[in-house]
Structures are given as C-alpha cells and as structure tokens.
Scaffold this motif. Structure first.
Motif, PDB file in Angstrom:
ATOM      1  N   TYR A   1     -49.485  81.858  71.060  1.00 57.07           N
ATOM      2  CA  TYR A   1     -48.714  81.235  69.987  1.00 57.07           C
ATOM      3  C   TYR A   1     -49.412  79.979  69.475  1.00 57.07           C
ATOM      4  O   TYR A   1     -50.391  79.505  70.061  1.00 57.07           O
ATOM      5  CB  TYR A   1     -47.304  80.906  70.481  1.00 57.07           C
ATOM      6  CG  TYR A   1     -46.432  82.143  70.572  1.00 57.07           C
ATOM      7  CD1 TYR A   1     -45.664  82.559  69.498  1.00 57.07           C
ATOM      8  CD2 TYR A   1     -46.432  82.919  71.725  1.00 57.07           C
ATOM      9  CE1 TYR A   1     -44.891  83.713  69.560  1.00 57.07           C
ATOM     10  CE2 TYR A   1     -45.670  84.082  71.806  1.00 57.07           C
ATOM     11  CZ  TYR A   1     -44.897  84.472  70.716  1.00 57.07           C
ATOM     12  OH  TYR A   1     -44.154  85.623  70.775  1.00 57.07           O
ATOM     13  N   ASN A   2     -48.887  79.446  68.376  1.00 53.08           N
ATOM     14  CA  ASN A   2     -49.422  78.227  67.757  1.00 53.08           C
ATOM     15  C   ASN A   2     -50.874  78.378  67.334  1.00 53.08           C
ATOM     16  O   ASN A   2     -51.632  77.411  67.327  1.00 53.08           O
ATOM     17  CB  ASN A   2     -49.275  77.022  68.691  1.00 53.08           C
ATOM     18  CG  ASN A   2     -47.819  76.685  68.958  1.00 53.08           C
ATOM     19  OD1 ASN A   2     -46.965  76.909  68.094  1.00 53.08           O
ATOM     20  ND2 ASN A   2     -47.529  76.180  70.124  1.00 53.08           N
ATOM     21  N   ASN A   3     -51.258  79.603  66.986  1.00 50.29           N
ATOM     22  CA  ASN A   3     -52.624  79.860  66.507  1.00 50.29           C
ATOM     23  C   ASN A   3     -53.676  79.440  67.538  1.00 50.29           C
ATOM     24  O   ASN A   3     -54.800  79.077  67.197  1.00 50.29           O
ATOM     25  CB  ASN A   3     -52.871  79.116  65.185  1.00 50.29           C
ATOM     26  CG  ASN A   3     -53.834  79.853  64.286  1.00 50.29           C
ATOM     27  OD1 ASN A   3     -53.990  81.066  64.373  1.00 50.29           O
ATOM     28  ND2 ASN A   3     -54.495  79.128  63.424  1.00 50.29           N
ATOM     29  N   ASP A   4     -53.302  79.518  68.791  1.00 50.67           N
ATOM     30  CA  ASP A   4     -54.142  79.006  69.883  1.00 50.67           C
ATOM     31  C   ASP A   4     -55.088  80.085  70.416  1.00 50.67           C
ATOM     32  O   ASP A   4     -55.110  80.377  71.613  1.00 50.67           O
ATOM     33  CB  ASP A   4     -53.219  78.494  70.987  1.00 50.67           C
ATOM     34  CG  ASP A   4     -53.952  77.676  72.040  1.00 50.67           C
ATOM     35  OD1 ASP A   4     -55.026  77.151  71.723  1.00 50.67           O
ATOM     36  OD2 ASP A   4     -53.430  77.558  73.164  1.00 50.67           O
ATOM     37  N   TYR A   5     -55.872  80.658  69.520  1.00 54.72           N
ATOM     38  CA  TYR A   5     -56.751  81.768  69.904  1.00 54.72           C
ATOM     39  C   TYR A   5     -58.065  81.255  70.498  1.00 54.72           C
ATOM     40  O   TYR A   5     -59.137  81.437  69.937  1.00 54.72           O
ATOM     41  CB  TYR A   5     -57.015  82.667  68.694  1.00 54.72           C
ATOM     42  CG  TYR A   5     -55.784  83.387  68.207  1.00 54.72           C
ATOM     43  CD1 TYR A   5     -55.315  84.513  68.882  1.00 54.72           C
ATOM     44  CD2 TYR A   5     -55.078  82.943  67.096  1.00 54.72           C
ATOM     45  CE1 TYR A   5     -54.170  85.176  68.460  1.00 54.72           C
ATOM     46  CE2 TYR A   5     -53.926  83.598  66.661  1.00 54.72           C
ATOM     47  CZ  TYR A   5     -53.480  84.718  67.345  1.00 54.72           C
ATOM     48  OH  TYR A   5     -52.349  85.364  66.927  1.00 54.72           O
ATOM     49  N   MET A   6     -57.964  80.596  71.634  1.00 54.38           N
ATOM     50  CA  MET A   6     -59.147  80.036  72.270  1.00 54.38           C
ATOM     51  C   MET A   6     -59.985  81.153  72.888  1.00 54.38           C
ATOM     52  O   MET A   6     -59.462  82.078  73.504  1.00 54.38           O
ATOM     53  CB  MET A   6     -58.751  79.025  73.340  1.00 54.38           C
ATOM     54  CG  MET A   6     -58.053  77.798  72.791  1.00 54.38           C
ATOM     55  SD  MET A   6     -57.509  76.682  74.096  1.00 54.38           S
ATOM     56  CE  MET A   6     -59.078  76.039  74.660  1.00 54.38           C
ATOM     57  N   ASN A   7     -61.266  81.039  72.718  1.00 55.64           N
ATOM     58  CA  ASN A   7     -62.159  82.060  73.265  1.00 55.64           C
ATOM     59  C   ASN A   7     -62.057  82.161  74.779  1.00 55.64           C
ATOM     60  O   ASN A   7     -62.241  83.235  75.351  1.00 55.64           O
ATOM     61  CB  ASN A   7     -63.598  81.778  72.863  1.00 55.64           C
ATOM     62  CG  ASN A   7     -63.867  82.164  71.424  1.00 55.64           C
ATOM     63  OD1 ASN A   7     -63.019  82.748  70.767  1.00 55.64           O
ATOM     64  ND2 ASN A   7     -65.040  81.841  70.947  1.00 55.64           N
ATOM     65  N   LYS A   8     -61.747  81.056  75.436  1.00 58.79           N
ATOM     66  CA  LYS A   8     -61.682  81.113  76.899  1.00 58.79           C
ATOM     67  C   LYS A   8     -60.508  81.972  77.363  1.00 58.79           C
ATOM     68  O   LYS A   8     -60.568  82.593  78.428  1.00 58.79           O
ATOM     69  CB  LYS A   8     -61.612  79.719  77.498  1.00 58.79           C
ATOM     70  CG  LYS A   8     -60.352  78.932  77.188  1.00 58.79           C
ATOM     71  CD  LYS A   8     -60.422  77.556  77.853  1.00 58.79           C
ATOM     72  CE  LYS A   8     -59.163  76.744  77.587  1.00 58.79           C
ATOM     73  NZ  LYS A   8     -59.231  75.404  78.221  1.00 58.79           N
TER      74      LYS A   8
ATOM     75  N   ASN B   1     -47.689  87.375  69.380  1.00 62.42           N
ATOM     76  CA  ASN B   1     -48.263  86.258  68.652  1.00 62.42           C
ATOM     77  C   ASN B   1     -47.264  85.754  67.626  1.00 62.42           C
ATOM     78  O   ASN B   1     -46.380  86.504  67.186  1.00 62.42           O
ATOM     79  CB  ASN B   1     -49.573  86.653  67.945  1.00 62.42           C
ATOM     80  CG  ASN B   1     -49.404  87.789  66.975  1.00 62.42           C
ATOM     81  OD1 ASN B   1     -49.526  88.959  67.345  1.00 62.42           O
ATOM     82  ND2 ASN B   1     -49.112  87.469  65.717  1.00 62.42           N
ATOM     83  N   GLY B   2     -47.391  84.476  67.301  1.00 62.92           N
ATOM     84  CA  GLY B   2     -46.593  83.927  66.208  1.00 62.92           C
ATOM     85  C   GLY B   2     -47.396  84.027  64.928  1.00 62.92           C
ATOM     86  O   GLY B   2     -47.005  84.689  63.965  1.00 62.92           O
ATOM     87  N   GLU B   3     -48.571  83.392  64.932  1.00 62.67           N
ATOM     88  CA  GLU B   3     -49.461  83.433  63.786  1.00 62.67           C
ATOM     89  C   GLU B   3     -50.380  84.645  63.877  1.00 62.67           C
ATOM     90  O   GLU B   3     -50.923  84.935  64.947  1.00 62.67           O
ATOM     91  CB  GLU B   3     -50.314  82.154  63.716  1.00 62.67           C
ATOM     92  CG  GLU B   3     -49.506  80.886  63.507  1.00 62.67           C
ATOM     93  CD  GLU B   3     -48.781  80.406  64.746  1.00 62.67           C
ATOM     94  OE1 GLU B   3     -47.923  79.524  64.618  1.00 62.67           O
ATOM     95  OE2 GLU B   3     -49.060  80.925  65.857  1.00 62.67           O
ATOM     96  N   MET B   4     -50.543  85.330  62.771  1.00 60.45           N
ATOM     97  CA  MET B   4     -51.483  86.453  62.759  1.00 60.45           C
ATOM     98  C   MET B   4     -52.893  85.917  62.972  1.00 60.45           C
ATOM     99  O   MET B   4     -53.255  84.880  62.397  1.00 60.45           O
ATOM    100  CB  MET B   4     -51.390  87.190  61.423  1.00 60.45           C
ATOM    101  CG  MET B   4     -50.087  87.954  61.261  1.00 60.45           C
ATOM    102  SD  MET B   4     -49.933  88.718  59.631  1.00 60.45           S
ATOM    103  CE  MET B   4     -48.690  89.976  59.962  1.00 60.45           C
ATOM    104  N   PRO B   5     -53.693  86.579  63.791  1.00 61.02           N
ATOM    105  CA  PRO B   5     -55.040  86.057  64.083  1.00 61.02           C
ATOM    106  C   PRO B   5     -55.982  86.213  62.901  1.00 61.02           C
ATOM    107  O   PRO B   5     -55.777  87.054  62.022  1.00 61.02           O
ATOM    108  CB  PRO B   5     -55.492  86.920  65.259  1.00 61.02           C
ATOM    109  CG  PRO B   5     -54.749  88.210  65.084  1.00 61.02           C
ATOM    110  CD  PRO B   5     -53.413  87.837  64.509  1.00 61.02           C
ATOM    111  N   SER B   6     -57.021  85.390  62.889  1.00 62.29           N
ATOM    112  CA  SER B   6     -58.070  85.493  61.875  1.00 62.29           C
ATOM    113  C   SER B   6     -58.964  86.690  62.205  1.00 62.29           C
ATOM    114  O   SER B   6     -59.564  86.739  63.277  1.00 62.29           O
ATOM    115  CB  SER B   6     -58.902  84.209  61.853  1.00 62.29           C
ATOM    116  OG  SER B   6     -60.156  84.433  61.252  1.00 62.29           O
ATOM    117  N   THR B   7     -59.048  87.635  61.287  1.00 64.06           N
ATOM    118  CA  THR B   7     -59.907  88.789  61.539  1.00 64.06           C
ATOM    119  C   THR B   7     -61.371  88.383  61.599  1.00 64.06           C
ATOM    120  O   THR B   7     -62.172  89.014  62.292  1.00 64.06           O
ATOM    121  CB  THR B   7     -59.715  89.860  60.450  1.00 64.06           C
ATOM    122  OG1 THR B   7     -59.895  89.268  59.161  1.00 64.06           O
ATOM    123  CG2 THR B   7     -58.323  90.464  60.532  1.00 64.06           C
TER     124      THR B   7
END
Length: 741
Positions: free
Chosen positions: A269-276, A295-301
C-alpha cells in the motif's frame, strides 16, 4: 496492511472513528531477475484438479511477460467494484477477488446467503474465463461475526490453544473451517479453481493470527483439513504476508514451506513498491510465482518491467480503486500493453515452452558481454583509438524502461540537468524517457562519501557494483542519499539510471565527504572511454591528471597501458601546448610554460561580506554548485557574512550566444571576458538571474564570479545554456585556472 483498507468491509456498519488506526508507510528499491516455468509448475497438492493445474501453469507462463490485472470486491456486494472498473476503463480485470470472511455482525443465515452470492458470482466469473481469488478474514473461532473479532488481540499462549489438537479452542477452529469449506466445495464441484489466500498479512500484528512464532501450525491445520479431509483439490495455496515495512516482520519468519505453498504474494500500500520487498519475496519463492496480493495504488508498469518483472498478478482492494487512483491512472494501467485485462488473459496463448526458453537465451546474452572485454585488448594494440575523456557516457531512451536502442548516445560532462518541461535533446520526447550514465568516478579523499541525488522522477546509482541509491519511483525533486567508502585516486565503476514520467524533468548527482564540500560531482572526477579521440578529450585526460595530488598515478588507471603512454611522452611538451591548441594559445601565453592549467576555478573565501583582506581559504572548486544551507563552506569560514571570489577561464563548446544563469542566496556578480553579465549584489533567497553573451567555441575567456552570504541559508549555482547546450551547471571540463604548483 493499511488501516484505510481495514475499513473496507465496514463502511455500512461501523462508524468511521472505529476504522482509523496507524497507516504503515515506507520507501525503497533494488533489482530483478526473470524466471521461467519449469517442473515446479505442479501444484503442491498432488491431487490438484485439472483446472487448478491448468491455472497454475498459465500463471507460470505469464510470469515475467506481463501482469494480470485484478480487482477485489466485498462480501456484501461481490460485483460492485469490478463493474465500476469496467465502466471507467472499458474493460474488466482478469482476476476477481472475493471475500468469504463475515465481519459486519451478520446472522448465520445472512452470512450463508452472502457467501452463496459470492460463490455464484465466482462460478460465473470462472466460466467467463476469469481468475477467482478468495480472501478469508476469519473471526477468532468461537466469536461473533464482527470486525473487532478479526482484529482481536491474542497472546502467543492463547494462540497456542487454537493450534493444539484436543483443546476447546482447536475444536472451534475446526468448526469454522468446516463452515467455510462448504462454499469452497461448491466451487470445486462447479470446476472452479481458486487462488486461496487465508490468514494474509500474518507478519503484522493487526489480526489475531498475526506475528505468531508458530503461525505455520495454523496454516498446516487448515491445509490438512481442506486438502486431506474435505478434498478441496481446486485450491491453489497463496501465502500472502504484508510487505515487510516498519510495521511488519521479514517474510521468512512465517513461511509455511515450499511443500504447502503454490504462490507467494505481498500486500503493498501507499505506492510503496520497494525493490527490496520484491527481491526478498522472489528469493524466498525459489522459482514459484509471486504476486501483489493487495494494493491501494496501481503499480507503475514502467517500474515493473524495469525491476520487478515477475509479479504475475495484482489486486486493487475494493473502494481503494477510486480512493487511491485517478480515473486517468486507472485507464492508463488497464490500457497498458504490459497489463493483461480479462479479454487479453483469455486470449493469452500460454507459451509455457516459450517463457521457459526465454530465460535461457537471456542467460546466453549475459555471456555475450564476454566478447566485449575481448574487444578491450584492441586499445592495447591501437592505443590511439581509445581515449579516456572526462564525463560519463549518456544513453538516452525514448521510453521509461531503458529498453531497446538508445535514441541518443553522448558524453555528459556531469549529471546535473534541469530540463523542466523540455526535452534533453531533439531526439527525445519531453516526457516518458530514461537515461543510463556509465563510466568511472575518482574521489580525491580516502573517506566515506555521501552520494546525493536530486531527481524528478526515478533515480538509481551504483558505485563499484554496489547499489547506493535506489528510488525508482515517481517523485518531484526529491533528494536521496547513500554512503560508500572510497579511496583517493582510485577509479570506481559508476552507473546512474534515471527516468522521467511526466511534467518537470531534472537530475543532479552530488557527493560529499568530511573533506569534500557538498557539490555536483565534477567532470574532472568522471571518466568514460571515447571511441574517437579528440584534442579536447585528450586535453581533458591531461587536466584530470592534475586535479588531485595523487592524480598522475591514478590517471593511469582508466587505461592502464594507453593512458600513461601518451602522457609521459607528450605531457612534458603537449600539456602546455594542447592547452592553447583551440585558440587559447594567446590567452595562456602569459602563463609560464611549466605552469599547467587544471580544471575548475580558483576560489578565494573571505570571512567578511566585502571580499576584503587576505582570504581565509584558497582552493580549487571544480564547479560553482554549492548548497551549504545553514552550514559553512569550510571549517575556516563562518556560517554567515562570508564572501567568495572565483576566477579562471571558461571554454564554450559552441559558437553561439550563451545564457549565463545563477541561483544564489545571497548576492552574486559574474564577469566574462571583462563584461558584467550578471549583477545582483543584493540580499535574496535562491533567486535565479540570467545574462547573455556571445562566445566562440573552443576559446578561453576570463571569468570572475563574486558571491556574498548575509545570513540564513547559503547556496550558489552557476549554469549556462545555448541553442546547442542544454541548461546545466557549467562543468569542470569547461573551467580552468593556473595550477599553483
């Protein structure tokens, strides 16, 4: 799990006050590898239904080639948000998430009716070619159907009672499992394969099953009851922790084991798409599919394709579809070629063999670089063909994924650009582009350096193969900092990757150490190999050698054989000669022949606001780009009421009219070739000033810059721009002054 999401099923029953709790946050990043389906594509249940086997195999085949779109709906209204998504984007998601947990105070009969509605919707969805996911927010066994009983705080000792056969609590657990198994059996009998994700976010402490040392026992009890007792062979088992942020434990502590899990997923959530978060789950999966469970925010493709390719599906949680995403974001994500909608998923030809083969070729090209090093010996046989020049190789791509052939390849003296809403070059668009800068970096001090970036948008930096900064997210002029120990005079590999999404575009690479003031990494500390030697690059190579004391020995490092050869032979004569080669000969003539030019400007720092008396500090500044804030330029200088005078030469690359820009807090004056170009000797706060002057390519012009700091923040930056010169800090490669030695 974010509490915004915790409110998802309660909006009709509970007051908003009950819903508000802490919201986990986080930042991050890392890297990626693509894996292919193999023998592991078989479900962990050896008696899995043909439909379950087929679904898992298809997910394996998609992994690394795209992401399956998903949308969650609530128990009370199992089709609401999927239909709304279709209305907004024009298409359905491929994956439909349902809920079997009853949490709003329903009676048994109401719960049974609502669960049947979910089952009927899921059967229709599966028959139409979609994927079915089931979530189970189980109330603490033996308690009423209320959200508070899902979130009930439970001690480890009390939890142990529920996983100990023969106890009253254990019997209540089995009774609950048998009850929900009724719905799953109906799906089984209808031939519906289900991605079953029970006891999710178990590495957090907001559910009764969360953060328990023996969580795997609970998982195993359910697995055994459903697989061996109820024969629910239509289930694919999805183990789904939360991303291990500040509020959650690492994944591994609650992993039941590879023999009880088909798919590993993480809630983000919170656009927290950390690579780790991606990397650690991918490693734990050991070849099994991984997914974004919620997820809340849709991820960046763009981010997915660049560094998180193996997420096989995602699922936006209920009403967060609109609370956390704009209509444009929804349309963009659903319409992206990397996203698989329902129709695209149905028509997807599961090339199980193709993805499997794809990684193999991927590994082969990895070996292809071997010939590249083989080519390296070429300079040895023909040293003149490869010259080291200052700056970094810049590869510019007309996409955000650094993929394909670069639209532009050039040498960038520094990584310090503010394109705003313009393009870096005519070959690039103003939005949706990416850049990779590569080369060598040479520090002047044996110290721990802070590597600092300021970018809009994504940025990643590797030094000596180590990821120092990883912030591959949309951001607006955000400063990131990483640290690494470096040795004076040693050349280290450096790679900087950047992407621009939309709007303003800028990037700056800076460094700082106990002896190095915070500043843009100058051209004199950056090196790249150039296929075509030029007088200018040769000059830069020579000048770079003189920038730091140990430089002569270290300069040989970029091209161990070739560089030293020309320098010793030509340096005694060529150093003075090439310096004036372009035109500067007349300018440099007054300088004694033995006195070489070095990159940068002579800087005189005064402990007063009038540039009066003897300087408290004299040094070489590679570029004028400092943000001291409320600190001091040096221990010898106060934090307020100081002045600086920079003097030397400036050499343009083009015969054009240049705009000279300064941003300063406070006063600033600039003279070029004796002409006052900027005169703003007033107290000001980060104000940009502009002046113009016509310059000839390759000619050396006198330059003098004077600056004063009154009080408060202190910063100064000198930039330039022309029709052919992108706006940027005037680099060290264009600034010279006489060496004091």
């Amino acid at each position: 799990m974010k509490t915004y999401r915790k409110s998802r099923l309660l909006s009709a029953v509970l007051s908003l006050a009950v819903l508000l709790t802490a919201i986990p946050l986080g930042f991050g990043a890392a890297s990626v590898t693509v894996h292919a389906a193999s023998a592991q594509a078989a479900p962990v249940n050896p008696d899995a239904s043909p439909e379950a086997v087929k679904l898992l195999a298809k997910l394996y085949s998609i992994s690394g080639n795209g992401i399956v779109t998903g949308q969650h709906d609530y128990l009370e209204s199992p089709d609401e948000f999927m239909n709304k998504l279709k209305g907004t984007s024009g298409t359905f998601a491929a994956l439909h998430g349902y809920e079997l947990g009853v949490i709003s105070g329903q009676s048994e009969s109401t719960a049974a009716t609502q669960r049947m509605n979910v089952v009927n919707s899921a059967i229709n969805w599966s028959k139409n070619g979609g994927i079915v996911v089931m979530t189970f927010h189980e109330n603490l066994p033996g308690t009423t159907y209320d959200w508070s009983n899902v979130q009930k705080s439970l001690s480890q000792a009390d939890f142990n009672k529920y996983v100990t056969p023969g106890t009253t609590e254990y019997n209540k657990l089995i009774a609950d499992l048998d009850k929900v198994a009724v719905s799953l059996k109906t799906l089984r009998d209808a031939g519906v394969p289900v991605l079953w994700r029970p006891y999710h976010e178990m590495n957090g402490d907001w559910f009764w099953w969360g953060k328990k040392s023996n969580f795997a026992q609970l998982w195993n009890i359910m697995y055994d009851r459903f697989v061996n007792y109820h024969k629910l062979n239509n289930l694919l088992w999805v183990w789904n922790p939360n991303a291990p942020n500040t509020w959650c434990d690492p994944y591994a502590g609650t992993y039941p084991g590879a023999d009880k899990v088909d798919i590993l997923a993480a809630d983000i959530y919170n656009n927290d798409y950390m690579n780790k978060y991606y990397d650690s789950l991918y490693a734990l999966a050991a070849g099994k599919p991984i997914a974004i469970g919620e997820n809340g925010e849709m991820p960046s493709t763009a981010k997915l394709q660049l560094s998180q390719r193996n997420w096989v599906y995602m699922m936006t949680w209920g009403k967060m579809l609109y609370e956390n995403n704009t209509n444009d974001t929804i349309k963009s994500f659903m319409g992206d070629s990397y996203s698989l909608t329902l129709d695209e998923y149905k028509n997807y030809v599961a090339p199980a063999a193709t993805p499997t083969a794809t990684p193999t070729p991927t590994a082969t090209p990895t070996a292809t670089p071997t010939p590249a090093p083989t080519a390296t010996p070429t300079p040895v046989s023909a040293p003149a063909a490869v010259t080291v020049e200052n700056g970094l190789k810049g590869e510019y791509f007309n996409n955000m994924t650094l993929s394909g052939t670069p639209a532009l390849v050039r040498t960038d003296a520094q990584v310090n650009y503010n394109w705003r809403q313009a393009a870096p070059a005519s070959a690039l668009g103003i939005d949706s582009f990416s850049i990779r800068f590569t080369g060598k970096i040479k520090p002047q001090y044996s110290e721990t350096y802070q590597i600092i970036t300021s970018s809009d948008d994504g940025i990643r930096v590797w030094v000596n193969g180590v990821s120092v900064i990883d912030s591959w997210v949309k951001q607006s002029g955000t400063e990131r900092v990483g640290s690494i120990a470096l040795t004076a005079g040693q050349l280290y590999d450096i790679k900087v990757e950047y992407y621009e999404n939309a709007g303003d575009a800028r990037i700056s690479l800076m460094w700082q150490s106990p002896s190095q003031a915070k500043a843009v990494v100058p051209s004199s500390a950056l090196f790249t190999g150039a296929a075509n030697a030029t007088v200018s690059s040769a000059l830069m190579t020579t000048l770079a050698a003189a920038v730091s004391t140990p430089a002569p020995a270290a300069t040989a490092a970029p091209v161990p054989t070739a560089t030293p050869t020309p320098v010793p032979t030509a340096a005694p004569t060529v150093v003075p000669t090439p310096t004036p080669t372009p035109t500067p000969a007349p300018t440099v003539a007054p300088t004694p022949t033995p006195t070489p030019l070095i990159s940068g400007l002579k800087a005189e720092y005064f402990n007063n606001a009038t540039l009066a008396g003897t300087p408290a500090l004299v040094r070489n500044d590679s570029a004028i780009d400092f943000n001291w804030r409320q600190g001091s330029p040096d221990a010898a200088i106060g934090i307020d009421f100081f002045t600086v005078r920079w003097t030397g030469k400036i050499k343009p690359s083009y015969s054009e009219t240049y705009q000279i820009y300064t941003t300063s807090d406070d006063g600033i004056r600039v003279w070029i070739n004796g002409s006052l170009v900027i005169d703003s000797w007033v107290k000001q706060s980060g104000t940009e000033r502009v002046g113009s002057i016509a310059l000839n390519a390759g000619q050396l012009y006198d330059i003098k810059v004077e600056y004063y700091e009154n009080q408060g923040d202190a910063n100064i930056r000198m930039m330039w721009q022309s029709p052919s010169q992108a706006k940027g800090v005037v680099p060290a490669s264009a600034l010279f002054h006489l060496s004091a030695s």
